[in-house]
Scaffold this motif. Structure first.
Motif, PDB file in Angstrom:
ATOM      1  N   SER A  26       1.008  -0.979   0.260  1.00  0.00           N
ATOM      2  CA  SER A  26       0.282  -0.351  -0.061  1.00  0.00           C
ATOM      3  C   SER A  26       0.805   1.431  -0.120  1.00  0.00           C
ATOM      4  CB  SER A  26      -1.071   0.339   1.133  1.00  0.00           C
ATOM      5  OG  SER A  26      -1.197   1.250   1.300  1.00  0.00           O
ATOM      6  N   ALA A  27       1.891   1.456   0.761  1.00  0.00           N
ATOM      7  CA  ALA A  27       2.826   2.617   0.748  1.00  0.00           C
ATOM      8  C   ALA A  27       3.459   2.683  -0.232  1.00  0.00           C
ATOM      9  CB  ALA A  27       3.880   2.075   2.090  1.00  0.00           C
ATOM     10  N   LYS A  28       3.636   1.330  -0.905  1.00  0.00           N
ATOM     11  CA  LYS A  28       4.361   2.002  -2.322  1.00  0.00           C
ATOM     12  C   LYS A  28       3.526   2.368  -3.421  1.00  0.00           C
ATOM     13  CE  LYS A  28       7.404  -0.812  -5.649  1.00  0.00           C
ATOM     14  NZ  LYS A  28       8.098  -2.690  -5.080  1.00  0.00           N
ATOM     15  N   THR A  29       2.866   1.774  -2.979  1.00  0.00           N
ATOM     16  CA  THR A  29       2.114   2.053  -4.523  1.00  0.00           C
ATOM     17  C   THR A  29       1.808   3.943  -4.049  1.00  0.00           C
ATOM     18  OG1 THR A  29       0.790   0.457  -4.496  1.00  0.00           O
ATOM     19  CG2 THR A  29      -0.598   1.812  -5.518  1.00  0.00           C
ATOM     20  N   LYS A  30       1.298   4.179  -3.066  1.00  0.00           N
ATOM     21  CA  LYS A  30       0.456   5.430  -2.960  1.00  0.00           C
ATOM     22  C   LYS A  30       2.225   6.227  -2.827  1.00  0.00           C
ATOM     23  CE  LYS A  30      -2.517   4.683   1.113  1.00  0.00           C
ATOM     24  NZ  LYS A  30      -2.796   5.639   2.768  1.00  0.00           N
ATOM     25  N   ALA A  31       3.317   5.775  -2.600  1.00  0.00           N
ATOM     26  CA  ALA A  31       4.318   7.047  -3.142  1.00  0.00           C
ATOM     27  C   ALA A  31       4.803   6.643  -5.167  1.00  0.00           C
ATOM     28  CB  ALA A  31       5.343   5.953  -2.768  1.00  0.00           C
ATOM     29  N   SER A  32       4.142   5.079  -5.442  1.00  0.00           N
ATOM     30  CA  SER A  32       4.535   5.258  -7.076  1.00  0.00           C
ATOM     31  C   SER A  32       3.237   5.943  -7.885  1.00  0.00           C
ATOM     32  CB  SER A  32       4.546   4.465  -7.244  1.00  0.00           C
ATOM     33  OG  SER A  32       5.152   3.823  -7.319  1.00  0.00           O
ATOM     34  N   ILE A  33       2.207   6.733  -7.058  1.00  0.00           N
ATOM     35  CA  ILE A  33       0.495   7.238  -7.336  1.00  0.00           C
ATOM     36  C   ILE A  33       1.384   8.641  -7.442  1.00  0.00           C
ATOM     37  CG2 ILE A  33      -1.202   7.832  -7.041  1.00  0.00           C
ATOM     38  CD1 ILE A  33      -1.862   5.112  -6.730  1.00  0.00           C
ATOM     39  N   LEU A  34       2.221   8.691  -5.964  1.00  0.00           N
ATOM     40  CA  LEU A  34       2.334  10.574  -5.914  1.00  0.00           C
ATOM     41  C   LEU A  34       3.355  10.736  -6.862  1.00  0.00           C
ATOM     42  CD1 LEU A  34       2.285  11.482  -1.900  1.00  0.00           C
ATOM     43  CD2 LEU A  34       1.159  11.878  -3.836  1.00  0.00           C
ATOM     44  N   ALA A  35       4.337  10.126  -6.914  1.00  0.00           N
ATOM     45  CA  ALA A  35       5.503  10.646  -7.507  1.00  0.00           C
ATOM     46  C   ALA A  35       4.657  10.913  -9.241  1.00  0.00           C
ATOM     47  CB  ALA A  35       6.941   9.583  -7.646  1.00  0.00           C
ATOM     48  N   ALA A  36       4.552  10.126 -10.110  1.00  0.00           N
ATOM     49  CA  ALA A  36       3.571  10.405 -11.038  1.00  0.00           C
ATOM     50  C   ALA A  36       3.145  11.733 -10.958  1.00  0.00           C
ATOM     51  CB  ALA A  36       2.849   8.847 -11.351  1.00  0.00           C
ATOM     52  N   ALA A  37       1.868  11.495 -10.311  1.00  0.00           N
ATOM     53  CA  ALA A  37       1.022  13.004 -10.682  1.00  0.00           C
ATOM     54  C   ALA A  37       1.949  14.222 -10.406  1.00  0.00           C
ATOM     55  CB  ALA A  37       0.016  13.087  -9.179  1.00  0.00           C
ATOM     56  N   ARG A  38       2.995  14.258  -9.026  1.00  0.00           N
ATOM     57  CA  ARG A  38       3.908  15.651  -9.785  1.00  0.00           C
ATOM     58  C   ARG A  38       4.199  15.180 -11.040  1.00  0.00           C
ATOM     59  NH1 ARG A  38       8.682  14.326  -4.720  1.00  0.00           N
ATOM     60  NH2 ARG A  38       7.796  15.315  -2.873  1.00  0.00           N
ATOM     61  N   VAL A  39       4.794  14.899 -11.453  1.00  0.00           N
ATOM     62  CA  VAL A  39       5.435  15.220 -12.796  1.00  0.00           C
ATOM     63  C   VAL A  39       4.034  14.960 -14.143  1.00  0.00           C
ATOM     64  CG1 VAL A  39       6.486  13.801 -14.962  1.00  0.00           C
ATOM     65  CG2 VAL A  39       6.930  13.182 -12.653  1.00  0.00           C
ATOM     66  N   GLU A  40       2.916  14.458 -13.193  1.00  0.00           N
ATOM     67  CA  GLU A  40       1.881  15.091 -14.420  1.00  0.00           C
ATOM     68  C   GLU A  40       0.999  16.765 -13.932  1.00  0.00           C
ATOM     69  OE1 GLU A  40      -1.180  13.924 -17.316  1.00  0.00           O
ATOM     70  OE2 GLU A  40       0.431  13.486 -17.174  1.00  0.00           O
ATOM     71  N   PHE A  41       1.199  16.931 -13.196  1.00  0.00           N
ATOM     72  CA  PHE A  41       0.771  18.303 -12.683  1.00  0.00           C
ATOM     73  C   PHE A  41       1.536  19.133 -12.889  1.00  0.00           C
ATOM     74  CE2 PHE A  41      -2.012  15.526  -9.630  1.00  0.00           C
ATOM     75  CZ  PHE A  41      -3.238  16.166 -10.162  1.00  0.00           C
ATOM     76  N   ALA A  42       3.141  18.903 -12.550  1.00  0.00           N
ATOM     77  CA  ALA A  42       3.579  19.723 -13.185  1.00  0.00           C
ATOM     78  C   ALA A  42       3.887  20.431 -14.895  1.00  0.00           C
ATOM     79  CB  ALA A  42       5.255  19.653 -12.780  1.00  0.00           C
ATOM     80  N   ASP A  43       3.974  18.795 -15.363  1.00  0.00           N
ATOM     81  CA  ASP A  43       3.900  19.456 -17.078  1.00  0.00           C
ATOM     82  C   ASP A  43       2.433  19.600 -17.820  1.00  0.00           C
ATOM     83  OD1 ASP A  43       6.631  18.159 -16.372  1.00  0.00           O
ATOM     84  OD2 ASP A  43       6.262  16.031 -17.743  1.00  0.00           O
TER      85      ASP A  43
END
Length: 229
Positions: A26-43
């Motif tokens: 669960s923690a790993k999945t949440k971290a992966s989603i947050l990292a991916a969302a960072r890039v998507e929202f920033a771009d």
């Protein structure tokens, strides 16, 4: 002949064994989603970002994304809060109270500059939130409490420097931090255009080091300048 009850017990998973694994996943999945969302929202900004693209980038099931973070707005809020928490954790780890006032301010300026430099998505994310007129930031709980320790930390450095006779006393810690952040934020956000305008490779190691030293010197020179009047 094997004991059926023993076989049943062996086949049945125990909750104690499973719980840590589920927590880690669960923690790993949440971290992966947050990292991916960072890039998507920033771009792409808030409006241009797509939940499908975030889930695909994170290698996560879209339903899990909604399960952990709710809707797109809630995910964006989580990304924004995580971004601020990350830089605040870094500032706290500097342990600035262990250094003399000039060294402490030197470390804070360098850390802030390097944080923007190492995380170019952060200025872009802040740019997105400013385009949104901070409408999501306004809804984050305790956002002021997250920043107040930093303001107090800077105020303490100024006070120590003043007692030591090296810093001026008429310094607003909030104004000072805005200036410190601006010295890194503007450089990182505008490296491409400024490099073209001034015909210098501002992304080169030499120019980055020169800029960092310049930022430190500007802040310290201001703090050490006696107020007029």
């Amino acid at each position: 002949m094997s004991d059926p009850s023993s076989a049943a017990l062996a086949a049945k998973p125990t909750s104690k064994a499973d719980a840590p694994k589920r927590t880690r996943n669960s923690a790993k999945t949440k971290a992966s989603i947050l990292a991916a969302a960072r890039v998507e929202f920033a771009d792409r900004g808030f409006e241009g970002a797509r939940v499908d693209a975030i889930a695909e980038r994170a290698g996560a099931n879209k339903r899990l994304l909604y399960h952990y973070f709710g809707n797109k707005e809630d995910l964006y809020r989580a990304v924004l809060l995580d971004a601020y928490q990350e830089i605040r954790r870094g500032e706290l780890a500097l342990s600035l109270d262990q250094y003399d006032p000039a060294q402490a301010m030197d470390r804070l300026v360098r850390f802030t500059f390097r944080h923007f430099l190492a995380n170019p998505w952060f200025p872009r994310l802040l740019g997105t939130e400013n385009i949104e007129n901070a409408r999501f930031l306004k809804t984050l709980p305790n956002i002021e409490a997250l920043h107040s320790p930093l303001v107090g930390q800077i105020a303490a450095i100024i006070e120590r420097g003043n007692r030591a006779g090296i810093f001026r006393r008429d310094v607003d810690p909030v104004q000072l931090y805005i200036s410190v952040a601006a010295l890194g934020f503007f450089y990182v956000s505008n490296t491409a255009t400024l490099s073209v305008i001034f015909k210098r490779d501002l992304a080169s190691v030499a120019m980055v080091h020169e800029r960092e030293a310049h930022a430190v010197q500007m802040v310290l020179d201001y703090l050490k300048t006696k107020p007029v009047g």
